[in-house]
Scaffold this motif. Sequence first.
Motif: not given
Length: 388
Positions: A188-192, A220-223, A301-306
Amino acid sequence: MSDPELVPLPVGFERFHRRAFINYQLNRAHALGFADRDELLGAAPHVRGMDDCVAVFEALSNRAAAEDRHRQAAGYARIAEFFTPPRSAEKATRYRRYLQLFETAFAAAGLTRHTIPYGEASLRAYSLPASGTRNGGTVLLHGGFDSLIEEFFPICQRIAAAGFQVVAFEGPGQGGARTLNGLTFDHDWEKPVGAVLDHFRLGHAALVGISMGGYWAVRAAGREPRIHRVVAWPPVYDWLYRLPRVARGPVRAMVRHRGFMRWSVRTRARLFPTLRVVVDQVLYMLNSDDPADVAEWFLGMNATHLGSGRVNQDVLLMVGENDAFQPPALARAQARALVAARSVTTRVFTRAEHAGQHCQMGNLELACAVLTTWLQAADTGSAETSPA
Protein backbone atom coordinates in the motif's frame (compact mmCIF):
# COMPACT_ATOMS: atom_id res chain seq x y z
CA MET A 1 33.89 16.88 -15.44
CA SER A 2 33.51 16.67 -11.67
CA ASP A 3 30.96 14.28 -10.21
CA PRO A 4 28.44 16.98 -9.24
CA GLU A 5 28.08 17.77 -12.94
CA LEU A 6 26.13 15.76 -15.50
CA VAL A 7 28.63 13.08 -16.44
CA PRO A 8 27.50 11.58 -19.79
CA LEU A 9 26.09 8.09 -19.42
CA PRO A 10 27.28 5.29 -21.73
CA VAL A 11 25.14 4.01 -24.57
CA GLY A 12 24.84 0.30 -25.31
CA PHE A 13 23.81 -2.84 -23.43
CA GLU A 14 27.02 -4.86 -23.15
CA ARG A 15 27.76 -8.56 -22.93
CA PHE A 16 29.93 -8.56 -19.82
CA HIS A 17 29.00 -12.04 -18.61
CA ARG A 18 27.49 -15.19 -20.09
CA ARG A 19 24.87 -15.47 -17.32
CA ALA A 20 21.99 -13.14 -18.09
CA PHE A 21 21.23 -12.16 -14.49
CA ILE A 22 24.82 -11.30 -13.63
CA ASN A 23 25.21 -9.55 -16.97
CA TYR A 24 22.20 -7.36 -16.26
CA GLN A 25 23.53 -6.33 -12.84
CA LEU A 26 26.89 -5.35 -14.35
CA ASN A 27 25.12 -3.40 -17.10
CA ARG A 28 23.02 -1.72 -14.43
CA ALA A 29 26.12 -0.27 -12.76
CA HIS A 30 27.64 0.62 -16.13
CA ALA A 31 24.53 2.27 -17.56
CA LEU A 32 24.12 4.44 -14.46
CA GLY A 33 27.71 5.64 -14.79
CA PHE A 34 29.07 3.88 -11.72
CA ALA A 35 31.40 1.40 -13.42
CA ASP A 36 34.16 1.46 -16.01
CA ARG A 37 33.53 -0.73 -19.06
CA ASP A 38 37.09 -2.04 -19.29
CA GLU A 39 37.18 -2.85 -15.58
CA LEU A 40 33.94 -4.79 -15.85
CA LEU A 41 35.26 -6.72 -18.85
CA GLY A 42 38.42 -7.49 -16.89
CA ALA A 43 36.54 -8.59 -13.78
CA ALA A 44 33.90 -10.75 -15.48
CA PRO A 45 36.18 -13.76 -16.27
CA HIS A 46 36.85 -14.09 -12.53
CA VAL A 47 33.10 -14.44 -11.87
CA ARG A 48 32.05 -18.05 -12.41
CA GLY A 49 28.76 -17.51 -10.60
CA MET A 50 26.96 -15.18 -8.23
CA ASP A 51 28.94 -16.37 -5.21
CA ASP A 52 32.12 -14.92 -6.75
CA CYS A 53 30.72 -11.42 -7.22
CA VAL A 54 31.20 -10.23 -3.67
CA ALA A 55 34.96 -10.83 -3.43
CA VAL A 56 35.69 -9.72 -7.00
CA PHE A 57 33.83 -6.43 -6.79
CA GLU A 58 34.78 -5.65 -3.22
CA ALA A 59 38.42 -5.88 -4.29
CA LEU A 60 37.71 -3.69 -7.33
CA SER A 61 35.95 -1.16 -5.07
CA ASN A 62 38.91 -1.03 -2.70
CA ARG A 63 41.27 -0.42 -5.61
CA ALA A 64 39.12 2.36 -7.04
CA ALA A 65 38.81 4.01 -3.61
CA ALA A 66 42.60 3.90 -3.14
CA GLU A 67 42.89 5.73 -6.46
CA ASP A 68 40.32 8.35 -5.35
CA ARG A 69 37.81 7.17 -7.95
CA HIS A 70 34.95 7.26 -5.49
CA ARG A 71 32.17 7.13 -8.06
CA GLN A 72 33.43 3.78 -9.37
CA ALA A 73 34.33 2.63 -5.85
CA ALA A 74 30.71 3.20 -4.85
CA GLY A 75 29.44 1.37 -7.96
CA TYR A 76 31.57 -1.71 -7.34
CA ALA A 77 30.69 -1.68 -3.62
CA ARG A 78 27.03 -1.68 -4.65
CA ILE A 79 27.55 -4.79 -6.82
CA ALA A 80 29.26 -6.53 -3.89
CA GLU A 81 26.45 -5.47 -1.56
CA PHE A 82 23.80 -6.61 -4.05
CA PHE A 83 25.19 -10.14 -4.21
CA THR A 84 25.63 -10.42 -0.42
CA PRO A 85 22.81 -12.61 0.98
CA PRO A 86 20.25 -10.29 2.65
CA ARG A 87 20.39 -11.92 6.07
CA SER A 88 24.13 -12.40 6.27
CA ALA A 89 26.12 -10.56 8.93
CA GLU A 90 28.03 -8.70 6.19
CA LYS A 91 24.98 -7.17 4.49
CA ALA A 92 24.61 -4.12 6.73
CA THR A 93 28.38 -3.58 6.84
CA ARG A 94 28.66 -3.54 3.06
CA TYR A 95 25.58 -1.33 2.79
CA ARG A 96 27.08 1.25 5.16
CA ARG A 97 30.37 1.22 3.25
CA TYR A 98 28.49 1.80 0.01
CA LEU A 99 26.72 4.80 1.56
CA GLN A 100 30.04 6.25 2.72
CA LEU A 101 31.57 5.91 -0.73
CA PHE A 102 28.50 7.37 -2.41
CA GLU A 103 28.40 10.37 -0.12
CA THR A 104 32.13 10.94 -0.59
CA ALA A 105 31.73 10.81 -4.37
CA PHE A 106 28.85 13.28 -4.39
CA ALA A 107 29.71 15.48 -1.41
CA ALA A 108 29.57 18.60 -3.60
CA ALA A 109 26.49 17.60 -5.60
CA GLY A 110 23.93 19.63 -3.65
CA LEU A 111 22.20 16.60 -2.14
CA THR A 112 20.54 16.96 1.27
CA ARG A 113 19.82 13.83 3.28
CA HIS A 114 16.51 13.61 5.17
CA THR A 115 15.02 11.31 7.79
CA ILE A 116 11.24 11.01 7.42
CA PRO A 117 9.24 9.74 10.42
CA TYR A 118 7.29 6.61 9.55
CA GLY A 119 5.48 4.63 12.21
CA GLU A 120 7.95 3.80 14.95
CA ALA A 121 10.93 4.21 12.60
CA SER A 122 11.90 6.35 9.60
CA LEU A 123 12.43 6.43 5.85
CA ARG A 124 15.58 7.71 4.14
CA ALA A 125 15.35 10.40 1.49
CA TYR A 126 17.47 12.90 -0.42
CA SER A 127 16.43 16.22 -1.90
CA LEU A 128 18.12 17.84 -4.87
CA PRO A 129 17.22 21.39 -5.94
CA ALA A 130 16.53 22.29 -9.54
CA SER A 131 19.64 23.17 -11.49
CA GLY A 132 19.60 26.78 -12.62
CA THR A 133 16.14 28.25 -13.08
CA ARG A 134 13.38 26.28 -11.42
CA ASN A 135 10.62 26.10 -14.01
CA GLY A 136 8.86 22.98 -12.81
CA GLY A 137 7.39 21.56 -9.64
CA THR A 138 8.59 18.74 -7.43
CA VAL A 139 9.23 15.17 -8.57
CA LEU A 140 9.20 12.29 -6.08
CA LEU A 141 11.22 9.29 -7.18
CA HIS A 142 11.59 5.80 -5.72
CA GLY A 143 12.95 2.44 -6.79
CA GLY A 144 11.61 -1.07 -6.80
CA PHE A 145 12.36 -4.58 -5.69
CA ASP A 146 16.07 -4.58 -4.87
CA SER A 147 17.27 -1.06 -5.59
CA LEU A 148 18.96 1.48 -3.35
CA ILE A 149 17.84 5.04 -3.93
CA GLU A 150 21.42 6.32 -4.26
CA GLU A 151 22.04 4.38 -7.47
CA PHE A 152 19.40 6.50 -9.24
CA PHE A 153 21.22 9.76 -8.51
CA PRO A 154 22.21 10.24 -12.20
CA ILE A 155 18.49 10.13 -13.04
CA CYS A 156 17.74 12.65 -10.27
CA GLN A 157 20.41 14.95 -11.71
CA ARG A 158 18.75 14.93 -15.11
CA ILE A 159 15.32 15.67 -13.65
CA ALA A 160 16.83 18.54 -11.64
CA ALA A 161 18.56 19.84 -14.78
CA ALA A 162 15.13 20.01 -16.42
CA GLY A 163 14.01 22.50 -13.77
CA PHE A 164 12.41 20.29 -11.11
CA GLN A 165 13.15 19.87 -7.44
CA VAL A 166 13.70 16.15 -6.78
CA VAL A 167 12.94 14.13 -3.68
CA ALA A 168 14.27 10.57 -3.91
CA PHE A 169 13.13 8.22 -1.16
CA GLU A 170 12.95 4.61 -0.04
CA GLY A 171 9.77 3.04 1.26
CA PRO A 172 9.35 0.31 3.86
CA GLY A 173 11.17 -2.89 2.91
CA GLN A 174 13.63 -1.02 0.70
CA GLY A 175 17.27 -0.04 1.22
CA GLY A 176 18.03 1.67 4.50
CA ALA A 177 14.40 1.58 5.62
CA ARG A 178 14.81 -2.19 5.91
CA THR A 179 18.54 -2.65 6.54
CA LEU A 180 18.98 0.11 9.10
CA ASN A 181 15.47 0.72 10.44
CA GLY A 182 13.83 -2.71 10.21
CA LEU A 183 10.75 -1.57 8.27
CA THR A 184 9.15 -4.45 6.40
CA PHE A 185 7.36 -4.16 3.08
CA ASP A 186 3.83 -2.93 2.43
CA HIS A 187 2.23 -2.92 -1.04
CA ASP A 188 0.00 0.00 0.00
CA TRP A 189 2.45 2.58 -1.31
CA GLU A 190 0.22 5.57 -0.68
CA LYS A 191 1.40 5.33 2.96
CA PRO A 192 5.10 6.16 2.38
CA VAL A 193 4.20 8.60 -0.41
CA GLY A 194 1.86 10.40 1.97
CA ALA A 195 4.58 10.52 4.64
CA VAL A 196 7.04 12.06 2.15
CA LEU A 197 4.51 14.65 0.97
CA ASP A 198 3.70 15.55 4.58
CA HIS A 199 7.37 15.85 5.55
CA PHE A 200 8.16 18.26 2.71
CA ARG A 201 4.78 20.02 3.03
CA LEU A 202 3.97 19.44 -0.60
CA GLY A 203 0.51 20.18 -1.92
CA HIS A 204 1.23 18.53 -5.26
CA ALA A 205 4.04 16.60 -6.91
CA ALA A 206 4.80 14.18 -9.72
CA LEU A 207 5.66 10.59 -8.78
CA VAL A 208 8.14 8.35 -10.64
CA GLY A 209 8.38 4.66 -9.74
CA ILE A 210 11.28 2.70 -11.21
CA SER A 211 11.22 -1.07 -11.91
CA MET A 212 8.60 -2.73 -9.67
CA GLY A 213 8.18 0.73 -8.24
CA GLY A 214 6.08 1.40 -11.33
CA TYR A 215 3.31 -0.69 -9.76
CA TRP A 216 3.49 1.03 -6.39
CA ALA A 217 3.55 4.50 -7.96
CA VAL A 218 0.30 3.82 -9.83
CA ARG A 219 -1.25 2.37 -6.66
CA ALA A 220 -0.28 5.49 -4.70
CA ALA A 221 -1.49 7.89 -7.40
CA GLY A 222 -4.98 6.40 -7.26
CA ARG A 223 -5.24 7.14 -3.54
CA GLU A 224 -3.17 10.28 -3.00
CA PRO A 225 -4.74 13.42 -4.54
CA ARG A 226 -1.55 15.44 -4.02
CA ILE A 227 0.06 13.39 -6.82
CA HIS A 228 -0.92 15.13 -10.05
CA ARG A 229 1.05 13.04 -12.56
CA VAL A 230 2.64 9.62 -12.35
CA VAL A 231 5.27 7.62 -14.20
CA ALA A 232 5.49 3.82 -14.18
CA TRP A 233 8.98 2.93 -15.40
CA PRO A 234 7.81 0.26 -16.30
CA PRO A 235 4.35 -0.93 -15.15
CA VAL A 236 3.54 -4.30 -13.59
CA TYR A 237 -0.27 -4.06 -13.47
CA ASP A 238 -0.75 -7.73 -12.53
CA TRP A 239 1.97 -10.41 -12.57
CA LEU A 240 -0.48 -13.02 -13.85
CA TYR A 241 -0.82 -11.06 -17.09
CA ARG A 242 2.54 -12.50 -18.05
CA LEU A 243 0.67 -15.80 -18.45
CA PRO A 244 -2.02 -16.89 -20.95
CA ARG A 245 -5.51 -16.01 -19.75
CA VAL A 246 -6.48 -19.66 -19.23
CA ALA A 247 -3.59 -20.18 -16.79
CA ARG A 248 -4.28 -17.23 -14.49
CA GLY A 249 -7.15 -18.71 -12.50
CA PRO A 250 -5.43 -22.06 -11.80
CA VAL A 251 -2.21 -20.35 -10.74
CA ARG A 252 -4.05 -18.06 -8.32
CA ALA A 253 -5.89 -21.07 -6.88
CA MET A 254 -2.63 -23.01 -6.56
CA VAL A 255 -1.06 -20.28 -4.42
CA ARG A 256 -3.75 -20.82 -1.79
CA HIS A 257 -2.30 -24.29 -1.13
CA ARG A 258 0.49 -23.03 1.07
CA GLY A 259 2.00 -26.43 1.81
CA PHE A 260 2.45 -27.15 -1.87
CA MET A 261 3.76 -23.63 -2.56
CA ARG A 262 6.25 -23.94 0.30
CA TRP A 263 7.66 -27.13 -1.23
CA SER A 264 7.59 -25.72 -4.77
CA VAL A 265 9.41 -22.47 -3.95
CA ARG A 266 12.07 -24.26 -1.88
CA THR A 267 12.69 -26.82 -4.63
CA ARG A 268 12.90 -24.29 -7.45
CA ALA A 269 15.14 -21.98 -5.44
CA ARG A 270 17.62 -24.83 -4.95
CA LEU A 271 17.62 -25.58 -8.68
CA PHE A 272 17.79 -22.03 -10.02
CA PRO A 273 20.29 -19.60 -8.44
CA THR A 274 18.55 -16.50 -9.83
CA LEU A 275 15.26 -17.55 -8.28
CA ARG A 276 17.08 -18.12 -5.00
CA VAL A 277 18.16 -14.46 -5.03
CA VAL A 278 14.56 -13.36 -5.62
CA VAL A 279 13.19 -15.62 -2.88
CA ASP A 280 15.78 -14.48 -0.36
CA GLN A 281 15.07 -10.83 -1.14
CA VAL A 282 11.30 -11.16 -0.69
CA LEU A 283 11.70 -13.04 2.58
CA TYR A 284 14.09 -10.35 3.79
CA MET A 285 11.71 -7.56 2.81
CA LEU A 286 8.91 -9.31 4.69
CA ASN A 287 11.08 -10.57 7.58
CA SER A 288 9.64 -14.02 6.91
CA ASP A 289 11.00 -17.56 6.87
CA ASP A 290 8.05 -19.06 4.98
CA PRO A 291 8.70 -19.58 1.23
CA ALA A 292 4.95 -19.65 0.61
CA ASP A 293 4.92 -15.94 1.43
CA VAL A 294 7.01 -15.27 -1.70
CA ALA A 295 4.30 -16.41 -4.12
CA GLU A 296 1.67 -14.60 -2.08
CA TRP A 297 3.74 -11.40 -2.13
CA PHE A 298 4.05 -11.42 -5.93
CA LEU A 299 0.36 -12.16 -6.46
CA GLY A 300 -0.44 -9.37 -4.03
CA MET A 301 0.51 -7.10 -6.93
CA ASN A 302 -2.66 -7.52 -8.96
CA ALA A 303 -5.24 -5.53 -10.86
CA THR A 304 -7.74 -5.42 -7.99
CA HIS A 305 -5.24 -4.19 -5.42
CA LEU A 306 -3.79 -1.71 -7.91
CA GLY A 307 -7.12 -0.02 -8.60
CA SER A 308 -6.18 1.56 -11.94
CA GLY A 309 -9.68 3.00 -12.34
CA ARG A 310 -8.98 5.38 -9.44
CA VAL A 311 -6.10 7.07 -11.28
CA ASN A 312 -7.22 10.42 -12.76
CA GLN A 313 -3.82 12.01 -13.37
CA ASP A 314 -1.58 12.26 -16.44
CA VAL A 315 0.25 8.94 -16.73
CA LEU A 316 3.46 7.97 -18.52
CA LEU A 317 4.26 4.28 -19.05
CA MET A 318 7.87 3.53 -20.04
CA VAL A 319 8.88 0.01 -21.12
CA GLY A 320 11.57 -1.79 -23.10
CA GLU A 321 10.59 -4.06 -25.97
CA ASN A 322 13.04 -6.72 -24.69
CA ASP A 323 12.32 -6.30 -20.98
CA ALA A 324 12.63 -9.81 -19.50
CA PHE A 325 11.35 -8.76 -16.06
CA GLN A 326 8.35 -6.51 -16.83
CA PRO A 327 7.53 -7.12 -20.50
CA PRO A 328 5.42 -4.90 -22.79
CA ALA A 329 2.35 -7.11 -22.26
CA LEU A 330 2.08 -5.69 -18.74
CA ALA A 331 2.32 -2.13 -20.05
CA ARG A 332 -0.43 -2.80 -22.59
CA ALA A 333 -2.71 -4.21 -19.89
CA GLN A 334 -1.95 -1.24 -17.65
CA ALA A 335 -2.73 1.27 -20.38
CA ARG A 336 -6.11 -0.34 -21.09
CA ALA A 337 -7.03 -0.25 -17.40
CA LEU A 338 -6.39 3.49 -16.93
CA VAL A 339 -9.92 4.39 -17.93
CA ALA A 340 -10.19 7.54 -15.80
CA ALA A 341 -6.71 8.98 -16.39
CA ARG A 342 -6.47 12.52 -17.72
CA SER A 343 -3.99 11.26 -20.32
CA VAL A 344 -2.00 8.08 -20.93
CA THR A 345 1.30 8.16 -22.82
CA THR A 346 3.06 4.87 -23.53
CA ARG A 347 6.67 4.88 -24.70
CA VAL A 348 8.14 1.58 -25.87
CA PHE A 349 11.94 1.74 -26.13
CA THR A 350 13.62 -0.44 -28.72
CA ARG A 351 16.75 -2.50 -29.19
CA ALA A 352 17.73 -0.18 -32.06
CA GLU A 353 17.78 2.68 -29.54
CA HIS A 354 19.96 0.56 -27.21
CA ALA A 355 17.10 0.98 -24.72
CA GLY A 356 15.08 -2.20 -25.06
CA GLN A 357 16.22 -3.74 -21.74
CA HIS A 358 14.63 -3.43 -18.31
CA CYS A 359 14.51 0.22 -17.16
CA GLN A 360 16.37 1.19 -20.35
CA MET A 361 19.76 0.13 -19.02
CA GLY A 362 21.79 0.76 -22.16
CA ASN A 363 20.52 4.24 -22.96
CA LEU A 364 19.45 6.12 -19.86
CA GLU A 365 20.21 9.44 -21.54
CA LEU A 366 17.37 8.78 -23.96
CA ALA A 367 15.03 7.49 -21.25
CA CYS A 368 15.69 10.54 -19.07
CA ALA A 369 15.11 12.85 -22.04
CA VAL A 370 11.74 11.21 -22.69
CA LEU A 371 10.87 11.41 -18.99
CA THR A 372 11.79 15.06 -18.50
CA THR A 373 10.17 16.18 -21.76
CA TRP A 374 6.94 14.51 -20.66
CA LEU A 375 7.15 15.98 -17.16
CA GLN A 376 7.60 19.47 -18.62
CA ALA A 377 4.69 18.97 -21.02
CA ALA A 378 2.46 17.56 -18.29
CA ASP A 379 3.40 20.50 -16.08
CA THR A 380 1.85 22.83 -18.63
CA GLY A 381 -1.14 20.58 -19.27
CA SER A 382 -0.09 19.54 -22.77
CA ALA A 383 0.60 15.82 -22.36
CA GLU A 384 -0.46 13.83 -25.39
CA THR A 385 -2.10 10.44 -25.43
CA SER A 386 -0.39 7.64 -27.34
CA PRO A 387 -1.71 4.16 -28.14
CA ALA A 388 -0.43 1.32 -25.97
